[in-house]
Write an enzyme that holds these catalytic residues in place. Sequence first.
Site, PDB file in Angstrom:
ATOM      1  N   GLU A 125      -0.349  -7.821   4.336  1.00 47.83           N
ATOM      2  CA  GLU A 125       0.185  -9.033   4.942  1.00 47.83           C
ATOM      3  C   GLU A 125       1.671  -9.209   4.639  1.00 47.83           C
ATOM      4  O   GLU A 125       2.423  -9.724   5.463  1.00 47.83           O
ATOM      5  CB  GLU A 125      -0.604 -10.260   4.465  1.00 47.83           C
ATOM      6  CG  GLU A 125      -2.038 -10.309   4.958  1.00 47.83           C
ATOM      7  CD  GLU A 125      -2.145 -10.314   6.483  1.00 47.83           C
ATOM      8  OE1 GLU A 125      -1.216 -10.812   7.144  1.00 47.83           O
ATOM      9  OE2 GLU A 125      -3.154  -9.819   7.016  1.00 47.83           O
ATOM     10  N   TYR A 157       1.265 -18.883   3.708  1.00 50.78           N
ATOM     11  CA  TYR A 157       0.533 -17.982   4.596  1.00 50.78           C
ATOM     12  C   TYR A 157      -0.131 -16.845   3.824  1.00 50.78           C
ATOM     13  O   TYR A 157      -1.331 -16.584   3.981  1.00 50.78           O
ATOM     14  CB  TYR A 157       1.455 -17.398   5.673  1.00 50.78           C
ATOM     15  CG  TYR A 157       0.831 -16.206   6.351  1.00 50.78           C
ATOM     16  CD1 TYR A 157      -0.216 -16.380   7.250  1.00 50.78           C
ATOM     17  CD2 TYR A 157       1.219 -14.905   6.035  1.00 50.78           C
ATOM     18  CE1 TYR A 157      -0.837 -15.291   7.839  1.00 50.78           C
ATOM     19  CE2 TYR A 157       0.606 -13.820   6.614  1.00 50.78           C
ATOM     20  CZ  TYR A 157      -0.425 -14.016   7.522  1.00 50.78           C
ATOM     21  OH  TYR A 157      -1.049 -12.936   8.085  1.00 50.78           O
ATOM     22  N   ASP A 214       0.476 -18.070  10.758  1.00 55.90           N
ATOM     23  CA  ASP A 214       1.573 -17.138  11.009  1.00 55.90           C
ATOM     24  C   ASP A 214       2.065 -17.327  12.438  1.00 55.90           C
ATOM     25  O   ASP A 214       1.637 -18.242  13.142  1.00 55.90           O
ATOM     26  CB  ASP A 214       1.121 -15.694  10.755  1.00 55.90           C
ATOM     27  CG  ASP A 214       0.175 -15.168  11.831  1.00 55.90           C
ATOM     28  OD1 ASP A 214      -0.389 -15.975  12.621  1.00 55.90           O
ATOM     29  OD2 ASP A 214       0.000 -13.938  11.904  1.00 55.90           O
TER      30      ASP A 214
END
Length: 371
Positions: free
Chosen positions: A40, A136, A154
């Site tokens: 991520e 996030y 996101d």
Amino acid sequence: MDNAILKRLREWFKKNAAELPWRLADLDAPRDAYAVWISETMLQQTQVSTVRDYFVRWMKRFPDIKALAAATEEEVFKYWQGLGYYSRARNILKTAKIICQTEMYGSRRQRLQDDLVARMPQTRKELEALPGIGAYTAGAILSLAYHQREAILDGNLVRIFSRLYALDFLPTDKIKRDGKSASEIYWNYAREIADSPKAYMHNEALMELGRTVCKIKNPDCEKCPLQGACKAFAEKCTANFPPAKKHIQKDWHGTVLVIESADHKILAVHGGQKFFKNQFTLPHFESPRHATAGLPAQAEAYIDADLVTSVQHVGNFKHNITVHKMDCDVLHICLKTKAPQHSAPELRWVKRSEASDFFANSFCLKSLALL
């Protein structure tokens, strides 16, 4: 969002989930928190197609937090080279060291074959306290790895929510609606999606939907499982959402110095530069266009002008760093003496044959390619 629509979303995802190196074949299985964190973080500001190979290479070299924590910053940058935004790589290393060294995570270490395996924290508060892990990334780790009912937000989800609910603003806009900030409104929609035992699947399905169907340009609405609930689709105005983000672009012209000693070593500097302040890079500075005649005064901060045998303008390249649109001239400066055996800590002489491996950013590699 009602349960029927969420069920359609899950069914769509199970049929259309792409095979990715960080995604398990069993979409219901909890994922490795370390792998989620790395993937991520890499995916921030970077396309999936680019991240695939980087992730595989990274995981081979740094298979767990302990292996990463033992690495040097230079090696981490080498494996990050080409992804840009190097502060991400620096923060990854800082966080790995904190997790492996700080007593607050000691209780999460488990003894396995007489070795210690460091574990990621399992609360949002602890995760967001670590370098480089924001709301996030923390939500992604808690949701995808630990299957907690945690929200994520996101760019893909922002685009989907904007179209679903016809939101004519972005989370970063300084507005208030019904007493709530723009950020709160978007995060509330994200929390609504995550308020389910299947939060992990809803979150990942929406990321996949935004990447493949609800795209920035030309969204494929006919294939969208959320079509029936989408206000923008119903009003035939998906192109209007989300509103365009204002980008402030800054033009920057500079000169890059490739200083080479008589024994074919290239000078690398650490600190004092406009870009890449906290890593070794080639000396560079802002300059007028075509101001490349002779030895620039800025070079004398690193070398004695009397030692220079030649100064050659070897070419020009264009490069982008965040909001900076760069146009760079490259000077190749040759010296008549060998590289000194001892230099200041902020200077390092690198063999020209090893320079491509040493410099961990495409800015330097573009400069060296002109020699």
